[in-house]
Design an enzyme around this catalytic site. Structure first.
Site, PDB file in Angstrom:
ATOM      1  N   HIS A 135       1.192   4.081  -3.057  1.00  0.00           N
ATOM      2  CA  HIS A 135       0.882   5.490  -2.811  1.00  0.00           C
ATOM      3  C   HIS A 135       2.107   6.406  -2.903  1.00  0.00           C
ATOM      4  CE1 HIS A 135      -3.036   4.066  -1.608  1.00  0.00           C
ATOM      5  NE2 HIS A 135      -3.440   5.313  -1.667  1.00  0.00           N
ATOM      6  N   TRP A 185      -8.086   2.779 -10.298  1.00  0.00           N
ATOM      7  CA  TRP A 185      -7.446   2.953  -8.992  1.00  0.00           C
ATOM      8  C   TRP A 185      -8.207   2.174  -7.917  1.00  0.00           C
ATOM      9  CZ3 TRP A 185      -2.893   4.459  -7.311  1.00  0.00           C
ATOM     10  CH2 TRP A 185      -2.732   4.745  -5.956  1.00  0.00           C
ATOM     11  N   TYR A 242       0.840  -1.201   0.000  1.00  0.00           N
ATOM     12  CA  TYR A 242       0.000   0.000   0.000  1.00  0.00           C
ATOM     13  C   TYR A 242       0.875   1.250   0.000  1.00  0.00           C
ATOM     14  CZ  TYR A 242      -3.615   3.335   1.347  1.00  0.00           C
ATOM     15  OH  TYR A 242      -4.474   4.418   1.377  1.00  0.00           O
TER      16      TYR A 242
END
Length: 111
Positions: A22, A75, A18
């Site tokens: 990001h 996304w 994650y």
């Protein structure tokens, strides 16, 4: 302008992935989010728990506008691999309820 707080949770063991995803948000996604009325979006992570603060003109409108946007659809599909949550991106939620706030001494914005 509204501040919306959100909480999401990662699937077990997906924290590093994650964070890596990001590290670089696609410019097209950032542009779509801003075009939908978002002025700022911050995410903090504590283990698998994610805490978001979104400054947005109209949260439900933003969610509605992004729901079918191709870059956001892609996304959200990627995030579905990482998040332990089901979300239809309808925008019917209002975020976390505010329990308490210490407003800025300058009398700045409130929740």
């Amino acid at each position: 302008m509204r501040r919306i707080a959100l909480h999401t949770r990662l699937k077990p063991g997906r924290e590093r992935e994650y964070d890596d995803v990001h590290a670089t948000i696609p410019p097209e996604l950032a542009a779509a989010i801003r075009a939908a009325g978002v002025h700022g979006w911050w995410i903090w992570r504590d283990g698998p728990d994610l805490f978001h603060l979104v400054e947005v003109e109209d949260y439900q409108r933003m969610r509605h506008e992004l729901r079918d946007h191709p870059v956001n659809v892609a996304w959200q599909a990627r995030m579905a691999e990482l998040l332990d949550v089901t979300d239809d991106y309808s925008g019917t939620d209002s975020g976390l309820p505010l329990v308490w706030a210490l407003p800025p001494a300058s009398g700045g914005p409130t929740a």
